[in-house]
Write an enzyme that holds these catalytic residues in place. Sequence first.
Site, mmCIF file in Angstrom:
data_model
loop_
_atom_site.group_PDB
_atom_site.id
_atom_site.type_symbol
_atom_site.label_atom_id
_atom_site.label_comp_id
_atom_site.label_asym_id
_atom_site.label_seq_id
_atom_site.Cartn_x
_atom_site.Cartn_y
_atom_site.Cartn_z
ATOM 1 N N ASP A 72 34.946 41.743 46.770
ATOM 2 C CA ASP A 72 35.756 40.542 46.924
ATOM 3 C C ASP A 72 36.928 40.848 47.851
ATOM 4 O O ASP A 72 37.938 41.400 47.424
ATOM 5 C CB ASP A 72 36.253 40.081 45.541
ATOM 6 C CG ASP A 72 37.142 38.849 45.629
ATOM 7 O OD1 ASP A 72 37.192 38.211 46.704
ATOM 8 O OD2 ASP A 72 37.772 38.516 44.599
ATOM 9 N N LYS A 105 42.849 39.108 50.700
ATOM 10 C CA LYS A 105 43.658 39.943 49.819
ATOM 11 C C LYS A 105 44.446 40.954 50.644
ATOM 12 O O LYS A 105 44.121 41.183 51.815
ATOM 13 C CB LYS A 105 42.744 40.736 48.860
ATOM 14 C CG LYS A 105 42.084 39.906 47.778
ATOM 15 C CD LYS A 105 41.317 40.802 46.806
ATOM 16 C CE LYS A 105 40.581 40.013 45.756
ATOM 17 N NZ LYS A 105 41.463 39.277 44.833
ATOM 18 N N ASP A 133 34.476 44.089 41.151
ATOM 19 C CA ASP A 133 34.378 42.655 40.871
ATOM 20 C C ASP A 133 32.978 42.228 40.400
ATOM 21 O O ASP A 133 32.699 41.043 40.272
ATOM 22 C CB ASP A 133 34.815 41.850 42.108
ATOM 23 C CG ASP A 133 35.491 40.547 41.740
ATOM 24 O OD1 ASP A 133 35.909 40.409 40.580
ATOM 25 O OD2 ASP A 133 35.582 39.662 42.617
ATOM 26 N N ASP A 153 39.801 32.882 47.547
ATOM 27 C CA ASP A 153 39.812 34.065 46.685
ATOM 28 C C ASP A 153 39.495 33.697 45.223
ATOM 29 O O ASP A 153 39.270 34.572 44.393
ATOM 30 C CB ASP A 153 41.162 34.779 46.786
ATOM 31 C CG ASP A 153 41.108 36.209 46.271
ATOM 32 O OD1 ASP A 153 39.991 36.713 46.037
ATOM 33 O OD2 ASP A 153 42.181 36.820 46.108
ATOM 34 N N GLU A 187 36.815 32.719 44.033
ATOM 35 C CA GLU A 187 35.382 32.575 44.334
ATOM 36 C C GLU A 187 34.486 32.810 43.119
ATOM 37 O O GLU A 187 33.389 32.272 43.048
ATOM 38 C CB GLU A 187 34.988 33.566 45.449
ATOM 39 C CG GLU A 187 34.659 35.002 45.010
ATOM 40 C CD GLU A 187 35.798 35.734 44.306
ATOM 41 O OE1 GLU A 187 36.963 35.411 44.576
ATOM 42 O OE2 GLU A 187 35.518 36.629 43.484
ATOM 43 N N ARG A 239 34.568 31.866 40.031
ATOM 44 C CA ARG A 239 34.210 30.669 39.242
ATOM 45 C C ARG A 239 33.145 29.838 39.956
ATOM 46 O O ARG A 239 32.376 29.134 39.320
ATOM 47 C CB ARG A 239 35.487 29.875 38.925
ATOM 48 C CG ARG A 239 36.191 29.298 40.117
ATOM 49 C CD ARG A 239 37.633 28.913 39.803
ATOM 50 N NE ARG A 239 38.524 30.086 39.822
ATOM 51 C CZ ARG A 239 39.817 30.058 39.524
ATOM 52 N NH1 ARG A 239 40.378 28.917 39.163
ATOM 53 N NH2 ARG A 239 40.554 31.144 39.581
HETATM 54 N N1 BES Z 1 38.343 39.248 41.603
HETATM 55 C C1 BES Z 1 39.580 38.597 41.516
HETATM 56 C C2 BES Z 1 40.302 38.843 40.189
HETATM 57 C C3 BES Z 1 40.725 40.256 39.895
HETATM 58 C C4 BES Z 1 42.014 40.666 40.156
HETATM 59 C C5 BES Z 1 39.855 41.141 39.299
HETATM 60 C C6 BES Z 1 42.408 41.944 39.842
HETATM 61 C C7 BES Z 1 40.239 42.427 38.984
HETATM 62 C C8 BES Z 1 41.539 42.833 39.257
HETATM 63 C C9 BES Z 1 39.389 37.082 41.661
HETATM 64 O O1 BES Z 1 38.321 36.688 42.427
HETATM 65 C C10 BES Z 1 40.634 36.552 42.310
HETATM 66 O O2 BES Z 1 40.933 36.963 43.395
HETATM 67 N N2 BES Z 1 41.314 35.640 41.643
HETATM 68 C C11 BES Z 1 42.522 35.070 42.148
HETATM 69 C C12 BES Z 1 42.494 33.597 41.821
HETATM 70 C C13 BES Z 1 43.607 32.800 42.482
HETATM 71 C C14 BES Z 1 43.426 32.789 43.970
HETATM 72 C C15 BES Z 1 43.567 31.384 41.942
HETATM 73 C C16 BES Z 1 43.688 35.762 41.447
HETATM 74 O O3 BES Z 1 43.586 36.071 40.279
HETATM 75 O O4 BES Z 1 44.698 35.990 42.110
HETATM 76 ZN ZN ZN Z 2 38.754 36.590 44.502
HETATM 77 ZN ZN ZN Z 3 36.698 38.024 42.510
#
Ligand code: BES
Ligand code: ZN
Ligand code: ZN
Length: 484
Positions: A258, A265, A276, A335, A337, A339
């Site tokens: 991811d 990111k 991920d 990001d 993604e 869901r």
């Molecule tokens: N894969 C990430 C979540 C994650 C963060 C997993 C840290 C393991 C460690 C997910 O896809 C993500 O990036 N989520 C975002 C959502 C936001 C953009 C609404 C997040 O949590 O910042």
């Molecule tokens: Zn993400």
């Molecule tokens: Zn993710």
Amino acid sequence: MKIRLAKDGSNIYSGLIVPVFEGETKVKGMDLPLKMLKDKDKFEGKSGSTYSLTREDKDGIQEIVLLGLGKSKALTYRKLQDIIAKGFRKIKGAKVDEVGIVLSHITFAKGSNKLYMKAISEAVLLADYTFDDYKTDKKASILKKVELIVEDTDKYASAVEEGKVVAKGVIEARQLVNQPANILHPQTLADRAVELGAESGFQVEVIGQKGIEDLGMEAFLSVARASSEKPKFIIMRYNGNPKSEERLGLVGKGLTYDAGGLSIKTTAGMSIMKCDMGGAAAVIGAMKVIAERKLKTNVTAVVAACENMIAGNSYKPGDIIGSMAGKSIYIGNTDAEGRLTLIDAMHYIITRENIDKVVDIATLTGAALHCTDDVATVSITNDEDFHRAVEEGFDASGDYVWKMPVYDEYKERIKHTEADLTNTAGKPGTITAGLFIGAFVEDLPWVHLDVAGTAWATKESGIQSKGGTGVGVRALYNLAKSYE
Ligand code: BES
Ligand code: ZN
Ligand code: ZN
């Protein structure tokens, strides 16, 4: 390293672990190390305390670690595993080749002898694991054998065997998470699932790009589009009880990488994003254990595996996309993604696989770390009874789960003015992300597990190795077992 049961006095070990309860350091019938303690009073058996000594006699040198279990009543599955792991790491550090764990003098509280014997064998194998596949100078451990010394080996044979199978399932999940994303991509993840299915006894079907298009998984495909690694939809079916109509459904988030997509990111954020697919690893590991233990129950697990990357054809913030269920989704952030891949997987498993209850498990939100950090998995549910069953699975596994509230106010936040839903509903991020998946669950009992905090360990501790933890394997196996 091999682990097995042995009878008292049947072997001479170069390393010995002697667990003792607090205040019970003078144990009847133990001709042993305790007698050698010069300053006996100093070792009281307090929870997690250790005392190392070396015995030298005609048979050679023996390294001994006394291990405090604390008060019998206060001992839990989790505590016991942490303590055993601590003792094991200590003795392993003493460079011994054969270790005996003396348990013949121990009676655990509340009829938990068998359960705790399972916990011990599981803990030793989990604490022994490190990820060194890519080290060219790896030194094989000289520790070859661990024996659990008990009075009645037959009594504990099946408990220890179960502990071994469970630990191997967790280690499989850790391995999958720890493989870097240049090695583990959707195709290699699917290949490994196929291999495990053949070895352990579950069916695996892998659907490629064209088949995913035919299924109408527009949300999943939008996320996958920018990667040169093509998406794979992995279906695993275990039929352990043909007479029953019941079937547990499992959905694992399978982002093999991811990068965040166009909502990119930071380098630091990206650097652990091979993790991920921790949800996918959990359901694959659980299927392995369920099949190897030949549970008399039916389980189907699915994984929508892909990468979230950047290219000229990336999906974009501001896009409105479709989904297999027909609902439209506004993309506020590429990001968010996970869901999107999960809702198509969820709609598929509910409409095509005849399941009657479903758990999804996903490294879904960074916000989960703000809820419970790396200590507990965060959950959401639409069915308290089913959640209780999942919770019991966690309790019996030594892992923690903590349920979040799902007020109607939060449900409003996933709606959008231009589309049916938005993938960025704002705070509280862990709850709104879970509820987004919940909008595709229909009426089935459902539990959502956010393992973003718990799927990855930044350091070694207790039974955890650094990196992938394999969280969820044990709880999901226990859950499936409760439906036998
Ligand atoms: N894969 C990430 C979540 C994650 C963060 C997993 C840290 C393991 C460690 C997910 O896809 C993500 O990036 N989520 C975002 C959502 C936001 C953009 C609404 C997040 O949590 O910042
Ligand atoms: Zn993400
Ligand atoms: Zn993710």
